[in-house]
Design a protein around this motif. Structure first.
Motif, PDB file in Angstrom:
ATOM      1  N   THR A  92       0.081  -2.564  -1.251  1.00  0.00           N
ATOM      2  CA  THR A  92       1.542  -2.697  -1.306  1.00  0.00           C
ATOM      3  C   THR A  92       2.146  -2.994   0.064  1.00  0.00           C
ATOM      4  N   VAL A 113       6.076   4.172  -3.398  1.00  0.00           N
ATOM      5  CA  VAL A 113       6.201   2.722  -3.562  1.00  0.00           C
ATOM      6  C   VAL A 113       6.865   2.434  -4.900  1.00  0.00           C
ATOM      7  N   TRP A 116       4.435  -2.944  -7.786  1.00  0.00           N
ATOM      8  CA  TRP A 116       3.148  -3.547  -7.479  1.00  0.00           C
ATOM      9  C   TRP A 116       3.378  -4.903  -6.821  1.00  0.00           C
ATOM     10  N   PRO A 117       2.512  -5.296  -5.871  1.00  0.00           N
ATOM     11  CA  PRO A 117       2.675  -6.600  -5.228  1.00  0.00           C
ATOM     12  C   PRO A 117       2.517  -7.747  -6.236  1.00  0.00           C
TER      13      PRO A 117
END
Length: 194
Positions: A92, A113, A116-117
């Motif tokens: 991430t 976070v 998700w990338p």
């Protein structure tokens, strides 16, 4: 050939981590084994957990990120158990080509976070009766990867071994399941799904 950052479990860099890096290197990959414990290794999960908590998970996450500074963008992150969460976190924060969560998947919210990338594929591997498996986290991560446009594969294996690929852990190791896992992992590393 891929560059791969490999993160250890809460037990440290045990023989199973060396075996994993050997398997990946034998397939032509460049592997960076990240040792967040500076050589400390444990046989007992409770003691290992106490040691990890004494360092602190935010500090371990920062160590994980610093360890990959010299890797070029597009590397694959891989981690066993607690290392799966480290692999997720690094993914991430850096541009990666894929994520392998081996007996360890954490809901991204636990890592601080939000998403998700974009487009990053992932695999999640667990035994069905792993005592450390949290199905809610597995489901959450799978949905987060999909929401980010990434391909995700979740693989279940018979048995209850947590680190079931580590031959040095006789009560957990499962040769048949380990070989099946490596077939899937090596295929992913050779050509991460888009």
């Amino acid at each position: 050939m891929a560059d791969i950052a490999l993160f250890h479990s809460v037990l440290g860099v045990r023989p199973g981590i060396h075996h994993a890096s050997d398997r990946l290197r034998a397939d032509g990959h460049n592997v960076l084994v990240v040792d967040q414990y500076d050589g400390r290794v444990f046989d007992d999960y409770e003691q290992a957990g106490e040691f990890a908590e004494s360092i602190g998970y935010p500090a371990l996450m920062q160590l994980a990120l610093e360890a990959v500074n010299d890797l070029p963008d597009g590397f694959i992150t891989a981690g066993f158990s607690n290392g799966g969460g480290m692999a997720e976190y690094v993914a991430t924060q850096r541009e990666v080509g894929g994520v392998l969560m081996l007996s360890g998947a954490l809901d991204l919210s636990m890592l601080g976070v939000e998403s998700w990338p974009a487009g990053v594929p992932a695999q999640i591997h667990y035994t069905v009766d792993d005592p450390f498996r949290n199905q809610g986290w597995v489901d959450a991560v799978a949905k987060q990867v999909q929401a980010g446009g990434g391909n995700v594969e979740v693989f279940d294996y018979a048995g209850a071994g947590h680190l079931f690929t580590d031959r040095s852990l006789e009560s957990e190791y499962d040769e048949q399941s380990a070989e099946l896992l490596w077939t899937r992992v090596l295929s992913f590393c050779a050509s991460p799904p888009s």
